[in-house]
Structure formats: C-alpha cells, structure tokens
Design an enzyme around this catalytic site. Structure first.
Site, PDB file in Angstrom:
ATOM      1  N   THR A 157       0.839  -1.197   0.000  1.00 25.90           N
ATOM      2  CA  THR A 157       0.000   0.000   0.000  1.00 25.90           C
ATOM      3  C   THR A 157       0.875   1.248   0.000  1.00 25.90           C
ATOM      4  O   THR A 157       1.971   1.238   0.540  1.00 25.90           O
ATOM      5  CB  THR A 157      -0.875  -0.036   1.268  1.00 25.90           C
ATOM      6  OG1 THR A 157      -1.805  -1.088   1.096  1.00 25.90           O
ATOM      7  CG2 THR A 157      -1.610   1.248   1.533  1.00 25.90           C
TER       8      THR A 157
ATOM      9  N   THR B  21      -0.109   1.406   6.771  1.00 20.88           N
ATOM     10  CA  THR B  21       0.024   0.222   5.926  1.00 20.88           C
ATOM     11  C   THR B  21       0.217  -0.998   6.809  1.00 20.88           C
ATOM     12  O   THR B  21       0.961  -0.954   7.785  1.00 20.88           O
ATOM     13  CB  THR B  21       1.202   0.337   4.939  1.00 20.88           C
ATOM     14  OG1 THR B  21       1.342  -0.924   4.259  1.00 20.88           O
ATOM     15  CG2 THR B  21       2.516   0.683   5.609  1.00 20.88           C
TER      16      THR B  21
ATOM     17  N   ASP C  39      -8.434  -1.172   5.774  1.00 20.08           N
ATOM     18  CA  ASP C  39      -8.367   0.088   6.531  1.00 20.08           C
ATOM     19  C   ASP C  39      -8.092   1.305   5.644  1.00 20.08           C
ATOM     20  O   ASP C  39      -8.411   2.437   6.007  1.00 20.08           O
ATOM     21  CB  ASP C  39      -7.256  -0.002   7.592  1.00 20.08           C
ATOM     22  CG  ASP C  39      -5.882  -0.230   6.956  1.00 20.08           C
ATOM     23  OD1 ASP C  39      -5.775  -1.101   6.049  1.00 20.08           O
ATOM     24  OD2 ASP C  39      -4.921   0.451   7.332  1.00 20.08           O
TER      25      ASP C  39
ATOM     26  N   ARG D 260     -14.487  -7.486   0.406  1.00 22.32           N
ATOM     27  CA  ARG D 260     -13.618  -7.160   1.548  1.00 22.32           C
ATOM     28  C   ARG D 260     -13.127  -5.705   1.437  1.00 22.32           C
ATOM     29  O   ARG D 260     -12.676  -5.262   0.398  1.00 22.32           O
ATOM     30  CB  ARG D 260     -12.415  -8.113   1.565  1.00 22.32           C
ATOM     31  CG  ARG D 260     -11.460  -7.888   2.739  1.00 22.32           C
ATOM     32  CD  ARG D 260     -10.276  -7.019   2.373  1.00 22.32           C
ATOM     33  NE  ARG D 260      -9.332  -6.895   3.484  1.00 22.32           N
ATOM     34  CZ  ARG D 260      -8.282  -6.083   3.493  1.00 22.32           C
ATOM     35  NH1 ARG D 260      -8.023  -5.336   2.452  1.00 22.32           N
ATOM     36  NH2 ARG D 260      -7.486  -6.009   4.532  1.00 22.32           N
TER      37      ARG D 260
HETATM   38  N1  ASP Z   1      -3.705  -2.038   4.744  1.00 19.41           N
HETATM   39  C1  ASP Z   1      -3.947  -2.624   3.449  1.00 19.41           C
HETATM   40  C2  ASP Z   1      -5.213  -3.454   3.512  1.00 19.41           C
HETATM   41  O1  ASP Z   1      -5.424  -4.141   4.476  1.00 19.41           O
HETATM   42  C3  ASP Z   1      -2.851  -3.498   2.998  1.00 19.41           C
HETATM   43  C4  ASP Z   1      -1.507  -2.863   2.942  1.00 19.41           C
HETATM   44  O2  ASP Z   1      -1.202  -1.979   3.754  1.00 19.41           O
HETATM   45  O3  ASP Z   1      -0.721  -3.250   2.073  1.00 19.41           O
HETATM   46  O4  ASP Z   1      -5.945  -3.445   2.540  1.00 19.41           O
END
Ligand code: ASP
Length: 310
Positions: A176, A227, A207, A204
């Site tokens: 992310t 992230t 966050d 789904r």
């Molecule tokens: N926080 C992101 C999610 O759960 C994933 C990520 O940070 O790569 O969608």
C-alpha cells in the site's frame, strides 16, 4: 517562511535483505524518491498539502512496484479492486472510495469525492458511476496486469490464504502507498491508496479507505497514513487513535506512535506501520514489521529513504 515537510510509504512487511537484489532495491528507492519530489515540488512552490499528498501518491500509483493503481494486487476472482482515501487537516474534509476498478489514480477519485460530491465515502458501482460522471481517467484491465502479482494470486489460491500483498520467496510485504504533508501555511493532509490484499474475498474492505483507521489528518494534532494488515488497523482505529492520544492526553507524536504501533497493535497481532507528521513538522515513521518502504523530506534537509529496520 514556515517549514514544509512530507513523508511517504510504499508498504510494510517482511522485507528481507536476503531476497532483495541490488537492482530491485535501487528501483524501489528511485520510486520513493520520485514520489517525494512530486510532492515536494508543490510544497516548495507554496502549494497546499492536499495537492502534495495527491501528487506523491499518484506517482506511487503509477509505479508497478507498489500495490496501488498500476501494480495493485489481485482479488480472489482475479480482479484489481482498489481503495483510497485522503483528508485535509484544516477543514477535516475527507474523501474515500472502495472497490473501484480500472481507475488509473484512485487517490484523485477520492479527492473528487471530497471536493465534487456531497459525500465522504463512495463504494463499488456508485463510485464507478461517479468516476464516469467526473471523467476520471480510466485504463483497461491489462494496464493493471502485473505478472508477479498474478503469480502471487496463484500461490495464494493454492493454500487459500489471504496474502498481505506480495509474498516473494518468503518475503511478505504490504505494498500500500501513502503520503502525509505539511505546507507552508501550516496545514496538514494525509492520503492512502491500495489494491488491498492478494486473494481478498469479494466485498472485503481494508483500513486504507476508512477515515480514522488508515488515514486521518487534523491541524490540531497530526496527519497519518497506515500500511499493514487492514483488519487489525480497523479494529484499532489506528490513525484516529494517534490523534486522540495527542489531543486528549497531550502526548507527543512520537509517544502516541510508540503506544499505538509498538504496544496496542502488537498486542492484538497487527503487523504493519505508518507515517506520521505533526503541525510542527515532526516526522515519525514507526513500524512493527521487518521493514517498511519509507521516505521523508523537510524543506532544509536531504531526502531520507529507508527500507529495513534500524
Ligand atoms: N492495509 C492494506 C489493507 O489491508 C494493505 C496494505 O497496507 O498493504 O488493505
């Protein structure tokens, strides 16, 4: 002239030196540097922090190395469905989208939701209809296709695990992207953009598009972009919790980050990290995983770029 500052991330996780080649490391560093420069150019010219956040994130979304925009991970059904959000610290205005497809820069769509709609958060079909109405830049499916991401989905499908972004030779990483910025007017902004998690099930939501969980900005406290394993970040309301600890308990940015990332998240098994900036220009880049792609720049300092712990 007041100081400006910017920090970005390109995901956290088990980023191992042992599986990192020199070429890959150089490419990641260049991607981070390009994004910092994109944001800083706006801040240096006296532009506002929201535009700087958008510019830095667009640069990362356009880079296939990161799990956002081009390079977004695949869902269980083999699609790229993206989430993004951003927030302005001065007005507490915010915009967010979830489950959008074929949008070249989801962060700009989130900004349009904030500035051109009467809503804060738009999902799926409705968000797509809004994107068409405002002529958001669209790209065909193959623009988003990255072989490595597709291979990750095939691996994840075999074991039916939900993989937190790339799993490359035991390397587990959340790719992310996010940015936080402080402009010379003293205004904070934060933004985050993602493809989510490889093999995520239909519907789904993580966050990243949730104001208060993955993104938050308030001029009285801080700007935060997260992230990590989204489910834990939602349950911990991470970004807003840091702001609350500062506002209600008078903690410093550093103290608030330490409690949330190294104590509260760790206690429930939430792996990941965040970038944080306060109104005085203090920057914190905490994470409880092996590594986090990160970079920061203040007006008078050199660009800092980090990947691993320490
Ligand atoms: N926080 C992101 C999610 O759960 C994933 C990520 O940070 O790569 O969608």
């Amino acid at each position: 002239m007041k100081q400006y500052a910017i920090a970005i991330h390109g995901g956290a996780g088990t980023i191992l030196r042992s599986v990192m080649t020199a070429e890959k490391e150089t490419a990641y560093k260049k991607g981070l540097e390009d994004a910092i420069i994109a944001g800083e150019t706006i801040l240096k010219a006296g532009g506002n922090s929201l535009d700087a956040v958008e510019a830095a994130i667009r640069s990362l979304e356009d880079n296939p190395l990161f799990n956002a925009g081009k390079g977004a991970v695949f869902t269980h059904e083999g699609k790229n469905e993206m989430d993004a959000s951003l927030m302005e610290g001065k007005t507490l205005m915010a915009g967010a989208v979830t489950g959008v497809k074929n949008i070249k820069n989801p962060i700009s769509l989130a900004k349009a939701v904030m500035q051109k709609s009467e809503h804060v958060f738009m999902a799926g079909e409705g968000a797509m209809a809004f994107a068409k109405k405002i002529n958001a830049e669209m790209k065909p499916d193959d623009y988003f296709f990255v072989q490595q991401r597709y291979d990750q989905l095939q691996e994840a499908l075999k074991s039916d695990t939900i993989v937190l972004d790339h799993t490359v030779d035991k390397e587990k990483k959340f790719g992310t992207v996010g940015a936080v910025a402080l402009d010379i007017q003293g205004n904070l902004a934060a933004g985050t953009s993602t493809g989510g998690m490889t093999n995520k099930k239909n519907g789904r939501v993580g966050d990243t598009p949730m104001i208060g969980a993955g993104t938050y900005a308030n001029n009285n406290t801080c700007a935060i972009s997260c992230t990590g394993h989204g489910e834990f970040f939602i349950r911990s309301v991470v970004a807003y919790d840091i702001s609350c600890l500062m506002e209600y308990k008078g903690l410093s940015l550093k103290e608030a980050c330490e409690i949330v990332v190294q104590q509260k998240l760790v206690k429930i098994g939430g792996e990941g990290g965040l970038i944080a900036l306060d109104a005085k220009g203090n920057i914190e880049l905490p994470f409880n995983s092996e590594g986090m792609y990160r970079a920061s720049k203040k007006a008078d300092n050199e660009i800092y770029i980090g990947i691993y712990k320490g």
